[in-house]
Design an enzyme around this catalytic site. Structure first.
Site, PDB file in Angstrom:
ATOM      1  N   GLY A 239      29.188  80.601  41.398  1.00 54.93           N
ATOM      2  CA  GLY A 239      29.091  81.980  40.929  1.00 54.93           C
ATOM      3  C   GLY A 239      29.097  82.205  39.439  1.00 54.93           C
ATOM      4  N   GLY A 275      25.615  76.640  41.128  1.00 55.45           N
ATOM      5  CA  GLY A 275      24.171  76.571  41.330  1.00 55.45           C
ATOM      6  C   GLY A 275      23.467  77.062  40.082  1.00 55.45           C
ATOM      7  NE  ARG A 276      22.999  83.369  39.187  1.00 54.91           N
ATOM      8  CZ  ARG A 276      22.079  84.010  39.904  1.00 54.91           C
ATOM      9  NH1 ARG A 276      20.877  84.177  39.424  1.00 54.91           N
ATOM     10  NH2 ARG A 276      22.375  84.499  41.103  1.00 54.91           N
ATOM     11  CE1 TYR A 320      19.274  89.407  44.950  1.00 56.61           C
ATOM     12  CE2 TYR A 320      18.411  87.871  43.322  1.00 56.61           C
ATOM     13  CZ  TYR A 320      18.957  88.109  44.560  1.00 56.61           C
ATOM     14  OH  TYR A 320      19.192  87.062  45.393  1.00 56.61           O
ATOM     15  CB  CYS A 346      -1.273  94.387  48.311  1.00 54.91           C
ATOM     16  SG  CYS A 346      -2.793  93.538  47.937  1.00 54.91           S
ATOM     17  CD  GLU A 347       4.867  94.633  49.389  1.00 57.90           C
ATOM     18  OE1 GLU A 347       5.585  95.645  49.207  1.00 57.90           O
ATOM     19  OE2 GLU A 347       4.690  94.104  50.488  1.00 57.90           O
TER      20      GLU A 347
HETATM   21  C1  LIG Z   1      25.086  80.717  46.636  1.00 61.77           C
HETATM   22  C2  LIG Z   1      26.348  79.994  46.787  1.00 61.77           C
HETATM   23  C3  LIG Z   1      26.835  79.189  45.744  1.00 61.77           C
HETATM   24  C4  LIG Z   1      26.168  79.083  44.404  1.00 61.77           C
HETATM   25  O1  LIG Z   1      26.230  80.271  43.687  1.00 61.77           O
HETATM   26  P1  LIG Z   1      25.795  80.299  42.153  1.00 61.77           P
HETATM   27  O2  LIG Z   1      25.976  81.700  41.753  1.00 61.77           O
HETATM   28  O3  LIG Z   1      24.361  79.882  42.085  1.00 61.77           O
HETATM   29  O4  LIG Z   1      26.681  79.365  41.404  1.00 61.77           O
HETATM   30  C5  LIG Z   1      28.003  78.485  45.977  1.00 61.77           C
HETATM   31  N1  LIG Z   1      28.662  78.557  47.158  1.00 61.77           N
HETATM   32  C6  LIG Z   1      28.217  79.330  48.177  1.00 61.77           C
HETATM   33  C7  LIG Z   1      28.976  79.366  49.440  1.00 61.77           C
HETATM   34  C8  LIG Z   1      27.051  80.076  48.027  1.00 61.77           C
HETATM   35  O5  LIG Z   1      26.638  80.853  49.026  1.00 61.77           O
END
Ligand SMILES: *Cc1c(COP(=O)(O)O)cnc(C)c1O
Length: 423
Positions: A239, A275-276, A320, A346-347
């Site tokens: 997150g 992730g991000r 978003y 086409c949106e």
């Molecule tokens: C999407 C997700 C992540 C990764 O979130 P990021 O914001 O990309 O770091 C980690 N754990 C779970 C359970 C997720 O659903």
């Protein structure tokens, strides 16, 4: 911090001119920088040095096996949310003992696959899922290692669609109910309690919500201990946010520092699922301008730049209203114009940017849509029967295609023209 920069007015990814990759591979094109991916992974992972921890990259953010393999080689694990992601993680060489399986809708088949693969832990999100996992594990005469994902009801202060830790979100189990589920889990023959998990949302730009969640998880773990249930893993999810525009998220070091302080010297292993923050700024989407046009007659004149990338390639702006910086691949001193950058789909929702000041853009120009490394290609679809873009990895002065551009045959693979002569 990333490795996309101008040299003599040309945009480079590391030591490779973006133009050169486009000449070889065409557009639209996802381009990832190895140096950036490695740097982000290492910065994040090493921020927790001194605390027993496991960094499990969230596969859904950027799922290409070449990218996953980079992390595997740096000791990274994977956070997966489907059987398909399990397949990818294993194929990429990620150690199955470093795989965490999250998600609210695991099927029986997916549970079996993950048990067979001997993953580290299932993050269970409901009472029914726990029952099903017990059954599946019993059928295979094995034990399923679990954490229950608790919903700490913390406001991550991010976009509503990517908030996951509020009571009103579909994720996790409310704290009081979770206590009861742990007691049930303890009595299940084929369930092994290993941890507690939570994940409160994505693109968080403050450290406080993480700490608030951690505090609640710690309290929860103490309540479990009162009932004689001990855990070995505390999974804090992912997150951590990145800078798309003018956000100022804490850097991994600051984030880790705050978490480690709150954690104290607890004797469990911390699991992190970024992730991000690892992949987001390590990738760009390169697109070619097809047309420019001015629509007059409304209240004001409106300028459109129509590019060959669309919401099927990059869903975030449509989904978003997300902001992505857009810059020319060749810099010059043309005057600025306010434009909407839109795709061919086409949106009306098919836009990359709205009311954006850009140096005057002409037909045939190349544009780089920045910060597309996470939730970019991995969210791509074939909507409007558009073959999905190519993905390319750049390292130093060389580049390799890591996913071929799809062709028309790919679009209809698995489809059949049939004659229904059934009675
Ligand atoms: C999407 C997700 C992540 C990764 O979130 P990021 O914001 O990309 O770091 C980690 N754990 C779970 C359970 C997720 O659903």
């Amino acid at each position: 911090m990333h490795h996309f920069h101008y040299k003599d007015n040309l945009l480079y990814c590391e030591d490779v001119p973006v133009r050169e990759v486009v000449d070889a591979v065409g557009t639209p094109l996802y381009l990832y920088s190895v140096a950036t991916l490695k740097r982000h992974f290492t910065a994040f992972d090493s921020a927790f040095d001194g605390t027993p921890h496991l960094t499990c990259f969230a596969v859904k953010a950027c799922s290409n096996i070449a990218v996953l393999n980079l992390f595997a080689r740096h000791g990274g694990g994977a956070d997966i949310v489907s059987g398909g992601e399990l397949f990818r993680a294993l194929k990429a060489g990620i150690d199955s003992r470093k795989i965490i399986y999250s998600g609210v809708g695991k099927t029986v088949a997916e549970m079996r696959e993950a048990l067979l693969a001997d993953i580290l832990m299932f993050n269970v999100e409901s009472a029914q899922e726990l029952d099903r996992l017990q059954q599946v594990a019993a059928g295979m005469a094995t034990r399923a290692p679990v954490a229950l994902r608790i919903n700490p009801d913390v406001d991550p202060r991010t976009h509503a669609y990517i908030s996951t830790g509020l009571a009103k979100n579909k994720f996790g189990i409310p704290v009081d109910a979770a206590l009861h589920e742990y007691e049930r889990a303890r009595d299940m023959e084929n369930i092994e309690i290993l941890g507690v998990s939570c994940h409160i949302g994505s693109q968080l730009t403050q450290v406080e919500p993480f700490i608030e969640a951690l505090r609640k998880v710690k309290d929860f773990i103490a309540r479990l201990a009162d009932r004689g249930i001990t855990i070995r893993y505390l999974d804090l999810g992912g997150g951590l946010g990145i800078t798309y525009d003018d956000e100022q998220p804490p850097d991994p070091h600051e984030y880790a520092q705050a978490i480690r302080e709150e954690l104290g010297d607890a004797d469990y292993t911390l699991v992190l699922e970024p992730g991000r923050v690892i992949a987001g700024n390590a990738g760009i989407l390169v697109t070619e301008v097809q047309y420019t046009k001015v629509n007059t007659g409304g209240e004001e004149e409106k300028r459109f730049v129509i590019v060959d990338a669309a919401m099927n390639d990059l869903a975030r702006p449509s989904l978003y209203g997300a902001f992505h910086e857009i810059i020319p691949v060749v810099q010059d001193d043309r005057p600025g114009q306010r434009v909407d950058i839109v795709g061919p789909i086409c949106e009306t929702g098919d836009f990359m940017a709205r009311d954006r000041m850009l140096p005057e853009v002409r037909q045939g120009d190349l544009l780089a849509i920045m910060s597309c490394g996470a939730y970019g290609f991995s969210m791509a679809s074939n909507y409007n029967s558009r073959p999905r873009a190519a993905e390319v990895l750049v390292g130093g002065d060389c580049f390799r295609v890591i996913r071929m551009r799809e062709d028309y045959e790919d679009l209809v693979r698995g489809e059949f023209v049939v004659e229904l002569d059934c009675k």
